[in-house]
Design a protein around this motif. Structure first.
Motif, PDB file in Angstrom:
ATOM      1  N   GLY A  92      18.356  15.834 -19.055  1.00 13.09           N
ATOM      2  CA  GLY A  92      18.965  14.608 -19.589  1.00 13.09           C
ATOM      3  C   GLY A  92      19.873  13.941 -18.577  1.00 13.09           C
ATOM      4  O   GLY A  92      19.557  13.883 -17.388  1.00 13.09           O
ATOM      5  N   GLY A 102      15.701  18.054 -22.128  1.00  9.52           N
ATOM      6  CA  GLY A 102      16.413  16.772 -22.069  1.00  9.52           C
ATOM      7  C   GLY A 102      17.901  16.857 -22.312  1.00  9.52           C
ATOM      8  O   GLY A 102      18.555  15.841 -22.539  1.00  9.52           O
ATOM      9  N   THR A 161      11.656  16.375 -28.228  1.00  8.12           N
ATOM     10  CA  THR A 161      11.259  17.724 -27.807  1.00  8.12           C
ATOM     11  C   THR A 161      10.606  18.547 -28.900  1.00  8.12           C
ATOM     12  O   THR A 161       9.971  19.556 -28.607  1.00  8.12           O
ATOM     13  CB  THR A 161      12.465  18.509 -27.266  1.00  8.12           C
ATOM     14  N   GLY A 180      17.201  12.076 -16.879  1.00 13.97           N
ATOM     15  CA  GLY A 180      17.813  10.887 -17.480  1.00 13.97           C
ATOM     16  C   GLY A 180      18.717  10.215 -16.481  1.00 13.97           C
ATOM     17  O   GLY A 180      18.627  10.427 -15.268  1.00 13.97           O
ATOM     18  N   HIS A 202      12.093  18.757 -18.401  1.00 14.03           N
ATOM     19  CA  HIS A 202      12.843  17.499 -18.287  1.00 14.03           C
ATOM     20  C   HIS A 202      14.328  17.725 -18.565  1.00 14.03           C
ATOM     21  O   HIS A 202      14.686  18.433 -19.500  1.00 14.03           O
ATOM     22  CB  HIS A 202      12.318  16.472 -19.296  1.00 14.03           C
ATOM     23  N   GLU A 234      16.745   8.868 -26.264  1.00  8.85           N
ATOM     24  CA  GLU A 234      16.825   9.951 -25.276  1.00  8.85           C
ATOM     25  C   GLU A 234      15.664  10.923 -25.494  1.00  8.85           C
ATOM     26  O   GLU A 234      15.245  11.144 -26.632  1.00  8.85           O
ATOM     27  CB  GLU A 234      18.140  10.730 -25.435  1.00  8.85           C
ATOM     28  N   TYR A 235      15.250  11.540 -24.398  1.00  7.15           N
ATOM     29  CA  TYR A 235      14.139  12.491 -24.461  1.00  7.15           C
ATOM     30  C   TYR A 235      14.414  13.652 -25.430  1.00  7.15           C
ATOM     31  O   TYR A 235      13.488  14.190 -26.039  1.00  7.15           O
ATOM     32  CB  TYR A 235      13.831  13.016 -23.052  1.00  7.15           C
ATOM     33  N   GLN A 236      15.702  14.004 -25.558  1.00  5.44           N
ATOM     34  CA  GLN A 236      16.085  15.113 -26.458  1.00  5.44           C
ATOM     35  C   GLN A 236      15.461  14.983 -27.844  1.00  5.44           C
ATOM     36  O   GLN A 236      15.173  15.981 -28.493  1.00  5.44           O
ATOM     37  CB  GLN A 236      17.594  15.111 -26.678  1.00  5.44           C
TER      38      GLN A 236
END
Lengths: 227, 301
Positions: A58, A37, B275, A77, A56, B270-272
């Motif tokens: 970002g 991400g 993780t 994203g 994935h 956010e996906y971050q």
């Protein structure tokens, strides 16, 4: 093939290594591991490279792309392929908002769904979405094509100029000055080519075409006297 | 900009590890919010007839033992308490209203961060990592938790202006975005008897929900009304005794991502921030729709 693991290397190191290929190409195939991400992966490429991102990504993934072929094996994203000039970007999963924003050329394929504002202010890119797109997509779109195999959200094509929009499913609502238009032979031909290039198996005859009614201020010649 | 994170456990076996799982999520959102951070953790419930309060005093050396003694001796209230860094958690056998009234009169400078049977709100000014360490987040147990990292725009960087905001018994709110009608709405809510500590726009959203819930709305109805009455940008995460809810405004320019496995539902800006969760590689990951709310609660399982 060269592999860069983002668990060990920084985004800056990855992008620098890819940018270094612009003047002299020594390695065409690249694989990026553990994107997790992170933002700005594979941005500003300027060479005929094949880049596979395994996971994935970002924000702004493959932004400003020129010539390169980037595949994301996951979701992205916001702002994927924003301001792309040429090449291809393929997202195997979903994309968040503003996919392909302001892009001038190339092909963006999203195999899942795209969020709001897909193709906002697009300037020549071709975008093919296998799923659905969110609201305000193609807002102020200037040129290029937007193909949607699923549904489109509210206010599709608001204040748009010359983009060719093709939607197979439902359109929740059309934006200001966007209307449904006749699907003529040249449009079937164009759409067939777009679907082929994107590798999407759909019947072009099942799509409807949308475009600008050209009734807003900028389209009126009388307003030219203001300048 | 701000960061939001939330974790709701479907698998009770993970409850002893919730702090450890959540800490890296909060720290991952430091870039979105380095000014202040906070979180609301649910667990360690008190029984019926009891309330749990998270209290804070501007003086770090405040004598909590003395406060507890007065409650016991003067009010004959049964209680236990412990201190966690800058806050004290009081568990008291009492009615919420009576306790609030006594505190307002006898200890006016004590700030109530949260009230409920399960919730504890812990927040401070500073980097998320520092705040997580101050409150020993890593060692915490619970069923669900929501957190916030703040980059202030609408009001000052203070502990009072940081999130989560309490919105009633076991309820709290975190917000990413900015509200454009918060001044007028704050005035209207003050006339309805809702009080505010700050000039913060998110506190107005919290106050609004408190008011709607006092009016008898269910959480779902309160959120539906919020969509009509709040103008501006928001992604909200709302913590409840049994779970959490996520809602984005119709414009949906403030990000949010959800992930679900057999073990948990997780939410982040956010996906971050997701993780580090176990099994995230195979989780169902998606973006919540605009003007739509998503609720996960134990009772609905």
């Amino acid at each position: 093939m060269k592999t860069i693991d983002l668990a060990e290397s920084s985004i800056r190191e990855l992008n620098q290594a890819l940018h270094d290929q612009a003047t002299e190409c020594t390695e065409r195939e690249w694989e990026v591991l553990n994107p997790k991400g992170q933002h700005n992966i594979a941005c500003g490429l300027d060479q005929n490279l094949a880049v596979d991102i395994q996971g994935h990504a970002g924000y702004f993934c493959a932004g400003m792309n020129k010539k390169a072929h980037v595949v994301v094996h996951g979701n992205v994203g916001q702002g994927v392929a924003e301001n792309m000039m040429s090449g291809t970007v393929r997202v195997k999963g979903d994309a968040s908002q503003a996919a392909g924003a302001t892009a001038h050329g190339g092909l963006l394929v999203i195999e899942g769904n795209a969020g709001a504002r897909c193709g906002i202010s697009m300037k020549g890119v071709d975008i093919v979405v296998k799923g659905s797109i969110g609201h305000m997509s193609c807002f102020m779109g200037q040129s290029g094509s937007l193909v949607v195999c699923g549904d489109a959200g509210e206010a599709l094509g608001d204040s748009m100029y010359e983009v060719h929009i093709y939607v197979k499913g439902e359109v929740k609502s059309l934006g200001a000055d966007c209307i449904e238009k006749e699907m003529r032979a040249e449009h079937i031909e164009e759409l067939t080519d777009l679907l082929n290039r994107a590798g999407v198996d759909e019947d072009p005859a099942s799509f409807k075409r949308y475009g600008s009614a050209r009734q807003l201020y900028n389209f009126k010649v009388d307003n030219a006297s203001a300048y | 900009m701000c960061g939001i994170v939330g974790l709701y456990l479907k698998n009770p076996e993970l409850e002893s590890r919730i702090g450890e799982l959540f800490k890296p999520m909060l720290i991952a959102m430091t870039e979105r919010g380095p000014d202040s951070a906070g979180f609301a953790i649910y667990g360690d419930e008190v029984g019926d007839g009891w309330v749990k309060l998270t209290l804070r005093h501007p003086d770090a050396e405040y004598d909590w033992e003395a406060l507890a003694t007065r409650l016991k001796n003067e009010q004959q209230m049964e209680l236990s308490w412990f201190q966690n860094a800058s806050v004290a958690v009081f568990k008291v056998r009492a009615e919420e209203a009576a306790l609030r009234e006594w505190l307002a009169e006898e200890a006016a400078d004590v700030l109530i961060l949260s009230v409920g049977q399960s919730i504890e709100i812990l927040k401070e000014v500073g980097l998320p990592e520092k705040i997580a360490e101050n409150f020993n987040l890593e060692g915490m147990k619970g069923s669900h938790i929501i957190g916030h990292t703040r980059m202030a725009t609408e009001s000052a960087v203070t502990m009072e202006g940081s999130h989560p905001f309490s919105t009633g018994m076991d309820l709290c709110l975190v917000h990413n975005g900015s509200l454009s009608n918060h001044n007028r709405l704050r005035d209207a809510l003050k006339r309805e008897g809702i009080s505010f500590e700050t000039q913060n726009d998110s506190e107005v959203a919290a106050g609004y929900l408190t008011w709607r819930l006092q009016k008898g709305d269910s959480l779902k109805e309160a959120l539906e009304h919020a969509l009509e009455d709040l103008d501006g940008f928001f992604t909200f995460t709302i913590g409840t005794r049994d779970g959490f809810a996520v809602m984005r405004d119709p414009i949906a320019c403030k990000p949010a991502v959800l992930a679900e496995t057999d073990d948990y539902v997780a939410m982040a800006s956010e996906y971050q921030a997701l993780t580090t969760l176990p099994g995230i590689e195979n989780a169902k990951v998606w973006e919540p729709e605009p003007a739509t709310f998503y609720v996960w609660e134990r009772s609905s399982n």
